[in-house]
Scaffold this motif. Structure first.
Motif, PDB file in Angstrom:
ATOM      1  N   GLU A  14      63.783  68.300  47.888  1.00 31.53           N
ATOM      2  CA  GLU A  14      62.642  67.735  47.185  1.00 31.53           C
ATOM      3  C   GLU A  14      62.653  68.112  45.709  1.00 31.53           C
ATOM      4  O   GLU A  14      61.921  67.543  44.901  1.00 31.53           O
ATOM      5  CB  GLU A  14      61.359  68.219  47.859  1.00 31.53           C
TER       6      GLU A  14
ATOM      7  N   ARG B 261      60.301  58.818  50.020  1.00 29.12           N
ATOM      8  CA  ARG B 261      59.134  59.583  50.511  1.00 29.12           C
ATOM      9  C   ARG B 261      58.854  60.768  49.591  1.00 29.12           C
ATOM     10  O   ARG B 261      57.725  61.034  49.211  1.00 29.12           O
ATOM     11  CB  ARG B 261      59.423  60.154  51.912  1.00 29.12           C
ATOM     12  N   ASN B 262      59.930  61.499  49.279  1.00 25.32           N
ATOM     13  CA  ASN B 262      59.770  62.711  48.470  1.00 25.32           C
ATOM     14  C   ASN B 262      59.209  62.404  47.083  1.00 25.32           C
ATOM     15  O   ASN B 262      58.433  63.181  46.529  1.00 25.32           O
ATOM     16  CB  ASN B 262      61.118  63.428  48.311  1.00 25.32           C
TER      17      ASN B 262
ATOM     18  N   ASN C 281      55.531  61.764  47.317  1.00 24.84           N
ATOM     19  CA  ASN C 281      54.898  63.048  47.670  1.00 24.84           C
ATOM     20  C   ASN C 281      54.814  63.987  46.472  1.00 24.84           C
ATOM     21  O   ASN C 281      54.024  64.932  46.473  1.00 24.84           O
ATOM     22  CB  ASN C 281      55.684  63.733  48.793  1.00 24.84           C
TER      23      ASN C 281
ATOM     24  N   ALA D  11      67.163  55.412  48.330  1.00 20.60           N
ATOM     25  CA  ALA D  11      67.439  56.028  49.634  1.00 20.60           C
ATOM     26  C   ALA D  11      66.102  56.483  50.226  1.00 20.60           C
ATOM     27  O   ALA D  11      65.179  56.838  49.497  1.00 20.60           O
ATOM     28  CB  ALA D  11      68.375  57.213  49.454  1.00 20.60           C
ATOM     29  N   ARG D  12      66.010  56.465  51.556  1.00 27.37           N
ATOM     30  CA  ARG D  12      64.691  56.601  52.181  1.00 27.37           C
ATOM     31  C   ARG D  12      64.056  57.992  52.048  1.00 27.37           C
ATOM     32  O   ARG D  12      62.857  58.107  51.829  1.00 27.37           O
ATOM     33  CB  ARG D  12      64.681  56.168  53.647  1.00 27.37           C
ATOM     34  N   ILE D  13      64.843  59.052  52.168  1.00 30.66           N
ATOM     35  CA  ILE D  13      64.219  60.385  52.096  1.00 30.66           C
ATOM     36  C   ILE D  13      63.704  60.608  50.677  1.00 30.66           C
ATOM     37  O   ILE D  13      62.602  61.095  50.460  1.00 30.66           O
ATOM     38  CB  ILE D  13      65.205  61.509  52.509  1.00 30.66           C
TER      39      ILE D  13
END
Lengths: 418, 164
Positions: B70, B95-96, B99, B90-92
């Protein structure tokens, strides 16, 4: 309309009979794991920002120190200390130096049908046992560690139908490199990669993990293989018996299906600096190497060590090449010792390291210098991944790395195996 | 969240991975402030010092691929990048980023039209990005995600919502 196995796992985890791609669900997680790559941040968020007092279930939260083991600086030692104190305080399972986190999870915790969230991108490895594992960052992870829940979008599923059998010198690692080369580093972005077909049914758990582990390198949320007797035997042999065996329905809907035949596959190499720049070993040309690495959550298991040992036995590695080998876990290390593989490695001139992430993530042992070239069984070949920003990483199977270490240049392992 | 803003463009390529955004060697540094000096180090070591608050990164496909770390979006937020406009993410990382209060917009054409140093203006209310006379459409971002970006990320957003 039927569901894919991934959809079934997410349906169970969210308490629903049916879920569909695109739907956002709140799911209960069965396990969550964090390693020393980011846990210090998780703890900061947990204690100082969320001001949380308890983890949701101490039996379902696992901390594993595997990225900088043993610590190479006071800074990382501090990270480990912080994890150790938190684990003790919350009475959660804590591992230090006993292996790569995903291998420990597979050996000691995961069973088919689970939803596992972890603060590491290669959490998708657990698909090798038929469990839905996916990686998140530390904010998401900390929230999971506190509440036991996470929101997720149900992904579309891509199906990979594999038939045929590996020729000697060709491995699951070559297959997944070939697939990523074909579909691209974002070819499965936000999707499930489901691996099946007659060949995969005959695959060992190690091979299945190799496929699923790299799913994230194609951008996938997870990789999955249907659990069968092979997966059941693996977890039961380790004393775990409660599991959910989800398989995809005949009429499940896939976004796309790909076909592969192992009879046609050759050893594959990902060239710097992207995992999807993949060529066959016969097209690689003359590439001199400075270092080889066998290990990581993709390729440090006993079968890969056996493949490397078969090639190295009775031979010496090139005097100007370093070969570093790190078994994926303590259990794998002990197995390799019992089988005499470690003797073969050391006698060949390789350095055997303790089980850890090691060279793969480039911040502990075995970093390389300016202009140097590494051939690795690790997960990534990003620019600067293995040390100096101006260095190069090639990815290949353990057998290809072993053969290359003998000759000092990238070498087709098929000339070395019987 | 400000509905319209303008920023100078830094142009990066395809597959900008998390090891490029922040190499592993710097992850154990104590603070994000220490880390942000090394943003994009393997690719363009001089870039982190040149980025000014409000600048915009325009990139190709699959931005943020790789690790779940992160620290990657965290340091871009700390450099006060106002948003990233990439062909895809990219998906992670996606989200990060949210966030951590980092706004991500998606457009497949802007990259090929703009040059480094250009100024683009972002209009969230109409989901448009303007480069000179030319306009590019981006997918609209739900209000609660924009509020989360404005709050500085998920944790401050939750605290604000809970009145803490």
């Amino acid at each position: 309309m039927g569901m894919t196995m991934g959809e079934k796992i997410l349906a169970r985890a969210s308490g629903k009979d049916l879920v569909k791609p695109g739907e956002i669900i709140t799911a209960k997680v069965d396990l969550c794991m964090s390693n020393d790559g980011t846990t210090h941040l998780n703890i900061d968020i947990f204690e100082n920002q969320l001001k949380a007092e308890k983890v949701f279930d101490p039996e379902k939260v696992i901390f594993i120190v595997d990225h900088n083991v043993p610590s190479e600086s006071a800074k990382t030692a501090q990270v480990h200390k912080k994890m150790r104190i938190f684990a003790q305080k919350h009475d959660i399972p804590f591992y230090e130096g006993t292996g790569v986190c995903h291998q420990i999870m597979i050996e000691d915790f995961v069973v088919p049908g689970q939803l596992v969230i972890a603060a590491d991108s290669h959490t998708c490895s657990y698909g090798g046992l038929g469990a839905f594992g996916t990686g998140v960052g530390c904010t998401d992870f900390t929230s999971v560690m506190h509440t036991g829940e996470i929101w997720l979008m149900v992904p579309e599923t891509l199906k990979f139908e594999i038939e045929g059998s590996f020729k000697a010198g060709v491995y699951a690692r070559d297959l997944i490199l070939k697939i990523i080369g074909d579909i691209g580093a974002n070819g499965a972005n936000y999707r499930i990669m489901e691996f099946g077909g007659p060949a995969v049914k005959k695959f060992t758990v190690d091979d299945r993990v190799v496929l699923c582990n790299m799913a994230v390198e194609a951008g996938a949320k997870t990789g999955l293989v249907e659990p069968d007797q092979t997966a059941i035997d693996y977890v039961e042999a380790r004393g775990r018996h409660d599991m959910n065996l989800f398989t995809s329905d005949e009429d499940a809907v896939y976004e796309k299906t790909y076909q592969y035949n192992l009879d046609e596959l050759e050893p594959m190499i990902a060239i710097p600096h992207c995992v999807d720049d993949v060529v066959g070993v016969t097209q690689i040309g003359d590439v001199k190497i400075d270092q080889g690495f066998i290990g990581s959550c993709n390729n440090g298991r006993i079968e890969e060590l056996r493949a490397a040992a078969q090639i190295l036995q009775g031979k010496k590695i090139d005097p100007y090449v370093k070969l570093l080998i790190s078994p994926a876990s303590k259990a794998v290390f002990l197995e390799a010792l019992a089988e005499g593989l470690i003797d073969i490695f050391v006698e060949s001139g390789a350095m055997v390291l303790n089980p850890n992430c090691s060279v793969c993530w480039g911040s502990c042992q075995g970093v390389i210098g300016e202009g140097e070239t590494l051939i690795s069984t690790g997960t990534r070949n990003f620019k600067g991944r293995a040390g100096h920003p101006n260095s190069s990483v090639y990815l290949a199977s353990a057998a290809t790395v072993a053969a290359s270490a003998l000759t000092g240049k990238i070498t087709d392992p098929r000339g070395f195996v019987v | 969240m400000k509905e319209a803003f303008k920023g100078r463009v830094w142009k990066l390529g395809d597959d900008i991975d998390t090891d490029i955004i922040i190499p592993t060697q710097f992850l154990a540094l104590k603070t994000v402030e220490d880390m942000k000096k090394y943003a994009f180090n393997p690719l363009r070591p001089e870039l982190a010092a040149q980025i000014q608050p409000g600048d915009i990164i325009v990139a190709g496909k699959n931005f943020g691929c790789g690790s779940s770390r992160e620290q990657a979006p965290e340091i871009l937020a700390a450099l006060k990048i106002s948003c990233i406009i990439a062909k895809s993410y990219a998906r992670i990382f996606y989200r990060n980023a949210f966030n951590n209060g980092l706004l991500l917009l998606e457009n497949s054409e802007l990259y090929d039209y703009c040059s480094e140093g250009d100024h683009v203006s972002v209009h969230l209310e109409s989901s448009q990005v303007l480069l000179g006379e030319k306009s590019f459409e981006v997918a609209s971002i739900p209000t609660d995600l924009l509020q989360m970006v404005e709050a500085g990320g998920l944790v401050p957003f939750m605290r604000k919502r809970n009145g803490k």
